[in-house]
Design a protein around this motif. Structure first.
Motif, PDB file in Angstrom:
ATOM      1  N   PHE A   5      25.322  12.946 -31.001  1.00  0.00           N
ATOM      2  CA  PHE A   5      24.097  12.865 -30.217  1.00  0.00           C
ATOM      3  C   PHE A   5      24.417  12.658 -28.742  1.00  0.00           C
ATOM      4  N   ASP A   6      23.558  13.251 -27.918  1.00  0.00           N
ATOM      5  CA  ASP A   6      23.683  13.084 -26.462  1.00  0.00           C
ATOM      6  C   ASP A   6      22.277  12.918 -25.895  1.00  0.00           C
ATOM      7  N   TRP A   7      21.732  11.719 -26.050  1.00  0.00           N
ATOM      8  CA  TRP A   7      20.380  11.461 -25.575  1.00  0.00           C
ATOM      9  C   TRP A   7      20.298  11.475 -24.056  1.00  0.00           C
ATOM     10  N   GLY A   8      21.404  11.176 -23.401  1.00  0.00           N
ATOM     11  CA  GLY A   8      21.398  11.149 -21.943  1.00  0.00           C
ATOM     12  C   GLY A   8      21.129  12.498 -21.313  1.00  0.00           C
ATOM     13  N   SER A  13      19.327  16.968 -15.023  1.00  0.00           N
ATOM     14  CA  SER A  13      18.707  18.196 -14.533  1.00  0.00           C
ATOM     15  C   SER A  13      19.346  19.389 -15.244  1.00  0.00           C
ATOM     16  N   PRO A  14      18.584  20.403 -15.592  1.00  0.00           N
ATOM     17  CA  PRO A  14      17.152  20.601 -15.303  1.00  0.00           C
ATOM     18  C   PRO A  14      16.228  20.118 -16.429  1.00  0.00           C
ATOM     19  N   TYR A  15      16.833  19.533 -17.505  1.00  0.00           N
ATOM     20  CA  TYR A  15      16.060  19.237 -18.707  1.00  0.00           C
ATOM     21  C   TYR A  15      14.948  18.220 -18.461  1.00  0.00           C
ATOM     22  N   SER A 196      20.784  24.202 -24.417  1.00  0.00           N
ATOM     23  CA  SER A 196      21.761  23.126 -24.625  1.00  0.00           C
ATOM     24  C   SER A 196      22.280  23.023 -26.051  1.00  0.00           C
ATOM     25  N   PHE A 197      21.613  23.717 -26.991  1.00  0.00           N
ATOM     26  CA  PHE A 197      21.941  23.608 -28.413  1.00  0.00           C
ATOM     27  C   PHE A 197      21.788  22.174 -28.909  1.00  0.00           C
ATOM     28  N   ARG A 198      20.873  21.444 -28.293  1.00  0.00           N
ATOM     29  CA  ARG A 198      20.574  20.060 -28.683  1.00  0.00           C
ATOM     30  C   ARG A 198      19.156  20.005 -29.245  1.00  0.00           C
TER      31      ARG A 198
END
Length: 241
Positions: A5-8, A13-15, A196-198
């Motif tokens: 996980f990468d909540w940060g 930017s730009p998300y 981002s594939f997140r």
């Protein structure tokens, strides 16, 4: 392979900018559509119970038409079919507008929701004792004034819980606007996932947005219902018991 996980990334930017823009679009799309739907729904609901046969036919035709066609189908009809039925000059003016998909979503969601609100208004008006009408008319009010100052306020207080559910529905229905190109919060999360594939992080934002908003609306409308409830209603009598 274990997912990391990468909540940060949601704050980078730009998300982050996309998320803010998507949330704001969702909110003003839902609020504008709700104001229009409530206004039109009240008018159509009154048409459904008026003594005028012509108005009752109009109200019934409206409800049966817009309530029985799926919203997503209506959105496509408003976007692709309705403009072709307009006069040439009007169609050209419409196509030159900024954010045509957004305004199409406003029209589609408003008209669809108004048909549902109209039925709630109709049922509330029919639940009002006939003596309320006679008492209002006996004071010298016209029929229009009676509906405006007595019947409609009374009816709205009766159906506050139903209107709460209807607003929550219209808020969630804004997600269908992505099918015609409106970048609201659901479309934004799809965009973030593609870049981002997140997907887990992205769709969590959308889920929390809908959940938090609906909870706030329920809390506010519960307070409003307690504040403006009509003494003597069965529900309140049971609570008191």
């Amino acid at each position: 392979m274990q997912y990391e996980f990468d909540w940060g990334m949601l704050l980078r930017s730009p998300y982050f900018g996309w998320i803010v823009e998507g949330v704001l679009t969702t909110f003003h799309l839902a609020l504008l559509s709700w104001v229009l739907a409530l206004t039109l729904g009240i008018v159509i609901g009154i048409f459904r119970v008026t003594n005028s046969r012509a108005l009752r036919v109009i109200g019934t035709a409206y409800v049966e038409l817009f309530r029985n066609i799926p919203l997503i189908v209506q959105l496509f009809l408003w976007l692709y079919v309705a403009p072709q039925l307009l006069p040439t000059e009007t169609r050209l003016w419409w196509n030159r507008l900024d954010y045509v998909p957004y305004w199409t979503a406003v029209i589609g969601i408003s008209f669809y929701t108004a048909s549902r609100v109209a039925e709630q208004i109709r049922s509330a008006i029919l639940a009002i004792p006939p003596g309320q009408f006679k008492a209002a008319l006996s004071t010298g009010l016209t029929t229009t004034q009676t509906y405006r100052f007595v019947i409609v306020p009374y009816a709205l207080r009766i159906i506050l819980p139903a209107l709460t559910s209807e607003f929550l529905t219209i808020f969630k229905n804004t997600a269908l606007a992505l099918t015609i190109g409106v970048v609201e919060i659901t479309a934004t999360t799809r965009k973030i996932e593609a870049w981002s594939f997140r997907g887990i992080e992205a769709y969590t934002v959308a889920s929390l947005t809908y959940a938090a908003t609906t909870i706030l609306v329920v809390v506010f409308m519960s307070w409003l219902e307690r504040r403006y409830y009509i003494p003597g209603l069965i529900r309140r009598e049971r609570e008191a018991a």
